[in-house]
Design a protein around this motif. Structure first.
Motif, PDB file in Angstrom:
ATOM      1  N   LEU A 110       0.828  -1.199   0.000  1.00  0.00           N
ATOM      2  CA  LEU A 110       0.000   0.000   0.000  1.00  0.00           C
ATOM      3  C   LEU A 110       0.861   1.247   0.000  1.00  0.00           C
ATOM      4  CD1 LEU A 110      -2.586  -1.055   2.747  1.00  0.00           C
ATOM      5  CD2 LEU A 110      -2.952  -1.046   0.283  1.00  0.00           C
ATOM      6  N   ALA A 111       0.323   2.319  -0.549  1.00  0.00           N
ATOM      7  CA  ALA A 111       0.953   3.633  -0.480  1.00  0.00           C
ATOM      8  C   ALA A 111      -0.073   4.607   0.086  1.00  0.00           C
ATOM      9  CB  ALA A 111       1.409   4.090  -1.860  1.00  0.00           C
ATOM     10  N   PHE A 112       0.347   5.453   1.033  1.00  0.00           N
ATOM     11  CA  PHE A 112      -0.565   6.453   1.583  1.00  0.00           C
ATOM     12  C   PHE A 112      -0.998   7.436   0.499  1.00  0.00           C
ATOM     13  CE2 PHE A 112       2.132   5.665   5.467  1.00  0.00           C
ATOM     14  CZ  PHE A 112       1.139   5.038   6.211  1.00  0.00           C
ATOM     15  N   THR A 113      -2.274   7.812   0.508  1.00  0.00           N
ATOM     16  CA  THR A 113      -2.693   8.955  -0.294  1.00  0.00           C
ATOM     17  C   THR A 113      -2.345  10.232   0.472  1.00  0.00           C
ATOM     18  OG1 THR A 113      -4.911   8.954   0.709  1.00  0.00           O
ATOM     19  CG2 THR A 113      -4.604   7.655  -1.303  1.00  0.00           C
ATOM     20  N   ASN A 114      -2.404  11.366  -0.204  1.00  0.00           N
ATOM     21  CA  ASN A 114      -2.139  12.638   0.467  1.00  0.00           C
ATOM     22  C   ASN A 114      -3.259  12.918   1.473  1.00  0.00           C
ATOM     23  OD1 ASN A 114      -2.048  15.637   0.912  1.00  0.00           O
ATOM     24  ND2 ASN A 114      -0.362  15.462  -0.542  1.00  0.00           N
ATOM     25  N   PRO A 115      -2.923  13.272   2.731  1.00  0.00           N
ATOM     26  CA  PRO A 115      -3.952  13.429   3.768  1.00  0.00           C
ATOM     27  C   PRO A 115      -4.654  14.786   3.768  1.00  0.00           C
ATOM     28  CG  PRO A 115      -1.792  13.748   4.735  1.00  0.00           C
ATOM     29  CD  PRO A 115      -1.563  13.389   3.291  1.00  0.00           C
ATOM     30  N   ALA A 116      -4.584  15.520   2.655  1.00  0.00           N
ATOM     31  CA  ALA A 116      -5.118  16.888   2.647  1.00  0.00           C
ATOM     32  C   ALA A 116      -6.624  16.945   2.823  1.00  0.00           C
ATOM     33  CB  ALA A 116      -4.722  17.584   1.345  1.00  0.00           C
ATOM     34  N   ASN A 117      -7.349  15.946   2.371  1.00  0.00           N
ATOM     35  CA  ASN A 117      -8.810  16.015   2.390  1.00  0.00           C
ATOM     36  C   ASN A 117      -9.426  14.963   3.298  1.00  0.00           C
ATOM     37  OD1 ASN A 117     -11.290  17.084   1.586  1.00  0.00           O
ATOM     38  ND2 ASN A 117     -11.509  15.631  -0.091  1.00  0.00           N
ATOM     39  N   ARG A 118      -8.655  14.510   4.270  1.00  0.00           N
ATOM     40  CA  ARG A 118      -9.147  13.467   5.166  1.00  0.00           C
ATOM     41  C   ARG A 118      -8.364  13.515   6.468  1.00  0.00           C
ATOM     42  NH1 ARG A 118      -5.186   9.714   5.420  1.00  0.00           N
ATOM     43  NH2 ARG A 118      -3.782   9.482   3.629  1.00  0.00           N
ATOM     44  N   ASP A 119      -8.786  12.686   7.432  1.00  0.00           N
ATOM     45  CA  ASP A 119      -8.038  12.559   8.679  1.00  0.00           C
ATOM     46  C   ASP A 119      -6.899  11.553   8.499  1.00  0.00           C
ATOM     47  OD1 ASP A 119      -9.382  14.314  10.483  1.00  0.00           O
ATOM     48  OD2 ASP A 119     -11.091  12.948  10.460  1.00  0.00           O
TER      49      ASP A 119
END
Length: 655
Positions: A110-119
């Motif tokens: 897995l790769a993290f998505t950018n956390p700009a629009n979520r917790d």
């Protein structure tokens, strides 16, 4: 780019090489149960020691979650052991206690998505914690107290870790989040989410210093905006208006002393010069933002750009060529915020068309832009001349301009190609980006992370201008988080096993992770060969539908599948024929290719069959691109055969 040096944390100690040996020629790892081609693999857990002989206790401790193939299993004094090697070509390095390894059946990470629009993603010790949240009518009532306690105390019972506040750049700090198991379920709110058991480890930085706090970290934040403009017949007024907008914003940049913080560039595209030599170029960089000094310099560099003097062969133009020129041939590394603004009044030539210079479609180009952190805006000029083309072009550009990091739709249409409306949007966008950079330069804190997550829902009453400003602000926040992550060397949490959700706990339509399939060179080659065979069969099948599966049965038989077994399956699916690798059937996704059967194929009309062929053709070209991308092939174990290096392929690119 993922460099092998970044993987030292997950490789066995160099001293083990002296104890490595090669088994008899042709020796292979053990197969997974019920499989003919998939080998058993394990990941080490913290404190795991490798021994020369099973039953000993004097070996070297292995880095946590090192990946090994299993060659033998044995019991010594009632304790199970596994003999392991770094690759699947007969080399072994010793024995590991079964108690300190975990099976890794699906080679997924897995790769993290950018956390700009979520917790921020939470890692739970027990699956039950996630089940309770998703079964709740009001998940906020459970999650909010958890996050409040985490913020206050730094820890909460049952939470193993949480995602860093800033974006973790997989390209610069490679980390492994292998999926050990998981399943999909529907939440009480009506969304499908995958509950996944994962492992995690990242390389601790040597002599790492605590990340500096405070707003001054954004002092160096800057931006590049590259316009990618259609310069075919009729585009002259829009080209001139874009030049005017950039010159005007450069005047403002000069007044606010932001000359080093915001740079503009311009790429133009037309169509195939092989088909129409008079077009002069398919795509061309007129102004590279790295080389533009000021507004006058920009105008000088683009002064030679005007509309073409002859028409293209098709109404569609090679827009994807222009976008890929901007992605591949401009150095984006020096910029924190990265934007492409596509301006066109026509649709894009599909990747499967012989006049396409890239061989790619919108989805693949969007992924390439995402790899470099670039957001693509599209200003689609819906002129009367292209009325029949508008619906198809809009679908293409909405796909291209979906910014995955924030789930934002960056497509904007200009009805009737209104020049004034177009100019207003260019002015608005350029000014919004510049103001964001100015705010960062002046010391405003980066928002958009878990601490500042906002509801970006667009209501029916939202005007196009408001939507553009909202999306631009959200994307700017995401890019600031990525910039701070790179600047601080933000890494994934250290070693643990835990349960996560691939969707935000509250905004359950927002993904927290992207799935990557780790394929070896051999697997990618086999996949390419199989897709090529399916395409050949499908092209024959368009002429005679019965020939599609007749051809595939022949191919399957040559690959070793029992011909008698194939004959018994009158309506076999492609997956049943064994043409594609076993690893595909294990992946957690729905595949239109694997599930296609003969009756369904025959029931499709010509357009449906052609769409199937076009989609597969584009994916095949992408596999060729992956194979040539030498910098992103990763070794998962020191001393492994180069043939066992893997490439992290996005799940959506699988057939």
């Amino acid at each position: 780019m993922i460099k092998n040096a970044w993987l030292r944390w997950m490789l066995p100690a160099c001293a083990l090489l002296s104890s490595a040996h090669v088994l008899a020629e042709g020796s292979k790892p053990l197969l997974q149960e019920g499989k003919k081609t998939l080998y058993q693999r394990v990941l080490t857990t913290p404190g795991c020691k490798i021994e020369v002989k099973a039953g000993e206790n004097a070996g070297a401790i292995q880095p946590a979650f090192s990946s090994f193939y299993v060659y033998q299993r044995a019991n010594v004094n009632g304790q199970p052991w596994v003999q392991v090697g770094p690759d699947s070509f007969g080399k072994t390095i010793g024995w590991l206690p079964k108690s300190c390894v975990v099976d890794w059946k699906m080679q997924l990470t897995l790769a993290f998505t950018n956390p700009a629009n979520r917790d921020r993603l939470l890692f739970f010790k027990e699956r039950k914690s996630l089940d309770d949240i998703f079964a709740a009518a009001d998940p906020v009532s459970i999650v909010a107290p958890l996050r409040a306690k985490l913020k206050r105390d730094g820890q909460v019972d049952g939470v193993v870790a949480q995602e860093p506040q800033y974006f973790v750049d997989l390209q610069k700090h490679f980390y492994l989040l292998p999926i050990l198991s998981g399943e999909e379920e529907m939440t009480e709110s009506g969304f499908y989410t995958r509950i996944l058991n994962v492992a995690s480890v990242s390389e601790p930085e040597k002599n790492a210093q605590p990340a500096p706090q405070g707003v001054n970290q954004l002092k160096g934040f800057n931006a590049a905006v590259v316009f990618v403009i259609d310069s075919t017949v009729s585009m002259g007024p829009y080209i001139d208006r874009t030049k005017q907008a950039v010159n005007k914003i450069y005047d403002k940049i000069k007044q606010e002393h932001l000359g080093d913080q915001v740079k503009f560039g311009l790429v133009s595209f037309r169509s195939s010069t092989k088909a129409v030599p008079g077009l002069e170029f398919t795509s061309k960089i007129f102004a590279d933002p790295n080389q533009v000094k000021n507004g006058q310099d920009f105008l000088d560099k683009v002064s030679g750009l005007g509309e073409a003097k002859v028409s293209s062969q098709l109404f569609d133009e090679d827009a994807y060529s222009g976008v890929m020129s901007a992605i591949d041939h401009i150095d984006w590394n020096g910029f924190g915020a990265r934007y492409i603004v596509l301006v066109t009044d026509a649709g894009a030539i599909d990747g499967s068309n012989k006049l396409s210079s890239t061989g790619l479609d919108a989805k693949q180009i969007r992924l390439e832009a995402g790899n470099k952190g670039i957001a693509i805006y599209t200003l689609h000029l819906k002129t009367p001349e292209g009325k029949k083309d508008h619906a198809k072009a809009e679908a293409q550009y909405r796909d291209l301009s979906h910014f995955d990091s924030t789930q934002s739709d960056l497509y904007e249409s200009v009805n009737a190609g209104d020049l004034n409306a177009f100019g207003k949007q260019v002015d608005l966008l350029s000014n919004a980006i510049t103001q964001q950079v100015k705010a960062a330069y002046m010391g405003d804190a980066a928002v958009g992370s878990a601490l500042y997550a906002k509801d970006s829902t667009t209501t029916a009453s939202t005007t196009p201008d408001q939507k553009l400003l909202t999306d631009t602000a959200l994307i700017g926040n995401a890019m600031q988080l990525a910039y701070l992550g790179r600047k601080n060397g933000t890494q994934a949490p250290l070693v643990f096993k835990a349960w996560i959700s691939d969707r935000d706990l509250i905004k359950q339509n927002i993904p927290t992770t992207d799935v990557r399939v780790l394929l070896t060179k051999g697997q990618l080659s086999d996949l390419s060969d199989a897709v090529s065979q399916i395409l050949k069969a499908a092209n024959e099948g368009m002429i005679s539908p019965e020939k599609m599966f007749e051809r595939l049965r022949t191919v399957a038989a040559t690959m070793g599948t029992d011909p008698n077994q194939l004959k018994q399956k009158d309506n076999a699916k492609i997956n049943d024929l064994g043409v594609l690798g076993e690893y595909l059937s294990e992946l957690p996704y729905h595949s239109d290719v694997l599930n296609l059967d003969e009756e369904t194929w025959k029931s499709w009309d010509g357009l449906s069959q052609e769409k199937f062929i076009r989609t597969l053709t584009v994916k095949l070209r992408h596999y060729q691109k992956y194979n040539a991308d030498v910098d992103r092939w990763v070794s998962l174990a020191q001393g492994s055969d180069p043939r066992d290096r893997v490439y992290p392929i996005p799940l959506e690119m699988m057939p």
